[in-house]
Design an enzyme around this catalytic site. Structure first.
Site, PDB file in Angstrom:
ATOM      1  N   TYR A 206      66.493  34.274  63.761  1.00 29.76           N
ATOM      2  CA  TYR A 206      67.149  35.844  62.665  1.00 29.76           C
ATOM      3  C   TYR A 206      68.903  35.360  63.142  1.00 29.76           C
ATOM      4  O   TYR A 206      69.048  35.283  62.232  1.00 29.76           O
ATOM      5  CB  TYR A 206      67.032  37.068  63.956  1.00 29.76           C
ATOM      6  CG  TYR A 206      67.605  37.797  63.578  1.00 29.76           C
ATOM      7  CD1 TYR A 206      66.754  38.756  62.693  1.00 29.76           C
ATOM      8  CD2 TYR A 206      68.057  38.701  63.405  1.00 29.76           C
ATOM      9  CE1 TYR A 206      67.044  40.194  61.953  1.00 29.76           C
ATOM     10  CE2 TYR A 206      68.884  40.018  62.885  1.00 29.76           C
ATOM     11  CZ  TYR A 206      68.076  40.820  62.142  1.00 29.76           C
ATOM     12  OH  TYR A 206      68.601  41.796  61.928  1.00 29.76           O
TER      13      TYR A 206
ATOM     14  N   SER B  12      73.598  41.234  59.539  1.00 33.75           N
ATOM     15  CA  SER B  12      73.914  42.051  61.015  1.00 33.75           C
ATOM     16  C   SER B  12      74.459  41.355  61.314  1.00 33.75           C
ATOM     17  O   SER B  12      75.456  40.641  60.833  1.00 33.75           O
ATOM     18  CB  SER B  12      71.879  41.205  61.096  1.00 33.75           C
ATOM     19  OG  SER B  12      72.215  41.588  62.666  1.00 33.75           O
TER      20      SER B  12
HETATM   21  P1  NDP Z   1      61.415  47.557  59.508  1.00 31.88           P
HETATM   22  O1  NDP Z   1      60.280  46.482  60.759  1.00 31.88           O
HETATM   23  O2  NDP Z   1      61.115  49.267  59.934  1.00 31.88           O
HETATM   24  O3  NDP Z   1      60.861  47.870  58.273  1.00 31.88           O
HETATM   25  C1  NDP Z   1      60.627  45.668  56.990  1.00 31.88           C
HETATM   26  C2  NDP Z   1      60.641  46.093  55.849  1.00 31.88           C
HETATM   27  O4  NDP Z   1      60.582  44.670  55.231  1.00 31.88           O
HETATM   28  C3  NDP Z   1      59.169  46.842  55.586  1.00 31.88           C
HETATM   29  O5  NDP Z   1      59.076  47.755  54.682  1.00 31.88           O
HETATM   30  C4  NDP Z   1      58.366  45.892  54.997  1.00 31.88           C
HETATM   31  O6  NDP Z   1      57.125  46.198  54.403  1.00 31.88           O
HETATM   32  C5  NDP Z   1      59.262  44.934  54.623  1.00 31.88           C
HETATM   33  N1  NDP Z   1      58.474  43.231  55.101  1.00 31.88           N
HETATM   34  C6  NDP Z   1      58.566  41.929  55.906  1.00 31.88           C
HETATM   35  N2  NDP Z   1      58.040  41.124  55.981  1.00 31.88           N
HETATM   36  C7  NDP Z   1      58.145  41.060  54.355  1.00 31.88           C
HETATM   37  C8  NDP Z   1      56.816  40.255  53.092  1.00 31.88           C
HETATM   38  N3  NDP Z   1      57.519  39.118  53.822  1.00 31.88           N
HETATM   39  N4  NDP Z   1      57.238  40.816  51.946  1.00 31.88           N
HETATM   40  C9  NDP Z   1      57.035  42.323  51.623  1.00 31.88           C
HETATM   41  N5  NDP Z   1      57.707  43.126  52.436  1.00 31.88           N
HETATM   42  C10 NDP Z   1      58.348  42.693  53.618  1.00 31.88           C
HETATM   43  O7  NDP Z   1      63.009  46.765  59.088  1.00 31.88           O
HETATM   44  P2  NDP Z   1      64.208  47.432  59.487  1.00 31.88           P
HETATM   45  O8  NDP Z   1      64.486  48.826  58.569  1.00 31.88           O
HETATM   46  O9  NDP Z   1      64.691  47.691  60.891  1.00 31.88           O
HETATM   47  O10 NDP Z   1      65.476  46.351  58.841  1.00 31.88           O
HETATM   48  C11 NDP Z   1      65.741  46.356  57.313  1.00 31.88           C
HETATM   49  C12 NDP Z   1      66.532  44.959  57.634  1.00 31.88           C
HETATM   50  O11 NDP Z   1      68.169  45.547  58.279  1.00 31.88           O
HETATM   51  C13 NDP Z   1      66.339  43.993  58.023  1.00 31.88           C
HETATM   52  O12 NDP Z   1      66.725  42.573  57.494  1.00 31.88           O
HETATM   53  C14 NDP Z   1      67.080  43.993  59.461  1.00 31.88           C
HETATM   54  O13 NDP Z   1      66.923  42.385  60.060  1.00 31.88           O
HETATM   55  C15 NDP Z   1      68.152  44.697  59.279  1.00 31.88           C
HETATM   56  N6  NDP Z   1      68.612  44.996  60.201  1.00 31.88           N
HETATM   57  C16 NDP Z   1      68.010  45.948  61.010  1.00 31.88           C
HETATM   58  C17 NDP Z   1      68.734  46.438  61.963  1.00 31.88           C
HETATM   59  C18 NDP Z   1      68.435  47.452  62.750  1.00 31.88           C
HETATM   60  O14 NDP Z   1      69.348  48.520  63.926  1.00 31.88           O
HETATM   61  N7  NDP Z   1      66.986  48.228  62.622  1.00 31.88           N
HETATM   62  C19 NDP Z   1      70.377  46.552  62.075  1.00 31.88           C
HETATM   63  C20 NDP Z   1      70.914  45.422  61.729  1.00 31.88           C
HETATM   64  C21 NDP Z   1      70.338  44.801  60.300  1.00 31.88           C
HETATM   65  P3  NDP Z   1      55.524  46.799  54.939  1.00 31.88           P
HETATM   66  O15 NDP Z   1      55.766  48.320  55.696  1.00 31.88           O
HETATM   67  O16 NDP Z   1      54.663  46.168  53.631  1.00 31.88           O
HETATM   68  O17 NDP Z   1      55.236  45.686  56.286  1.00 31.88           O
END
Ligand code: NDP
Length: 256
Positions: free
Chosen positions: A160, A147
């Protein structure tokens, strides 16, 4: 897709790909030819996402595997399941992550631990299991989704920031131990990405103008902006790129 960037016949798993950025990255890898394993915690949501994506690709190209990435035994079982049922994992994208917003003085240690476990320790747990068979075969790609908070701090998101900063150094540590065995381990650090999850921020006039002013490219990122970098880092086109974190942020982290 064949050629330098092609992933035909390679098995890729993207953690946290039942939705969000991970889902888009998984589709991008599949478009480049990979056989893709979608992953998430919630089996119903995962099954629905996998069915939707599978409809767009030939039979056998899209699979799914649910497990809790913070559970060491579950992570080992999940990676083993992929090897036995889909094929040896050649590309792992550690993408799953969570956010928790609260001022540090009010932060409960349980929430600190939960974010660190999900956003940092999980990459070690899943990455280690994937690396075991990659090392045996002398090749493999691990891509850790970081990130801009890998490099920059903001109030209220201390765990985070700590986790994402740690993820860049874990990328380097994996490189130090596994690069000699033919693995490439790199990070992608997305900037502010316009998704369903961030629509409220885009709609917030003050926040939106802060982002546009803070970003040299003068726009939000899109999930499409992340596809090229992930395909590059998953392909032979990046075979001598190792331990790097590529910021895909419209230049945000290089200006003040
Ligand atoms: P979302 O919240 O849309 O999706 C998160 C995903 O992670 C889901 O598939 C969820 O599964 C899964 N997940 C969370 N916890 C667990 C767990 N304990 N075990 C298994 N699966 C898990 O996330 P984003 O798309 O927003 O973000 C994705 C990545 O990108 C992250 O690492 C985030 O930090 C990074 N990021 C995001 C940005 C943004 O603007 N959104 C910017 C920069 C980085 P389930 O659907 O089953 O809950």
């Amino acid at each position: 897709m064949s050629g330098l960037f092609g992933l035909d016949g390679r098995v890729a798993m993207v953690t946290g790909s039942s939705r969000g950025i991970g889902n888009a990255l998984a589709r991008g890898l599949a478009d480049a030819g990979a056989t893709v394993v979608l992953h998430g915690a919630n089996p119903e949501r995962l099954a629905a996402s996998a069915a939707e994506m599978a409809a767009d690709f030939p039979a056998g190209r899209i699979h799914s595997c649910a497990f809790d990435i913070t559970d060491a035994a579950a992570a080992a079982d999940g990676v083993r399941w992929v090897g036995e049922n889909v094929g040896e994992l050649e590309i792992l994208v550690n993408n799953a992550g969570i956010q928790h917003r609260v001022p540090m003085l009010d932060l409960d240690v349980k929430d600190w631990d939960r974010v660190l476990a999900t956003d940092l320790t999980s990459a070690f747990l899943v990455g280690r299991e994937a690396a075991r068979s990659m090392i045996d075969r002398g090749r493999g790609k691990i891509i850790n989704i970081c990130s801009v908070q890998t490099d920059l701090a903001r109030p209220t998101i201390a765990p985070y920031i700590a986790a994402k900063g740690g993820l860049r150094n874990l990328t380097r540590a994996m490189t130090a131990e596994w690069a000699a065995s033919g693995l490439q381990i790199n990070g992608i650090a997305p900037g502010y990405i316009h998704t369903e999850m961030t629509q409220n921020l885009v709609d917030d006039v003050d926040f939106n103008s802060w982002i546009l002013g803070r970003t040299p490219a003068r726009r939000w990122g899109t999930v499409a902006d992340l596809i090229g970098p992930v395909v590059w880092l998953a392909s032979d086109a990046s075979n001598f790129v190792n331990g790097q974190t590529i910021f895909v942020d419209g230049g945000m982290t290089v200006v003040v």
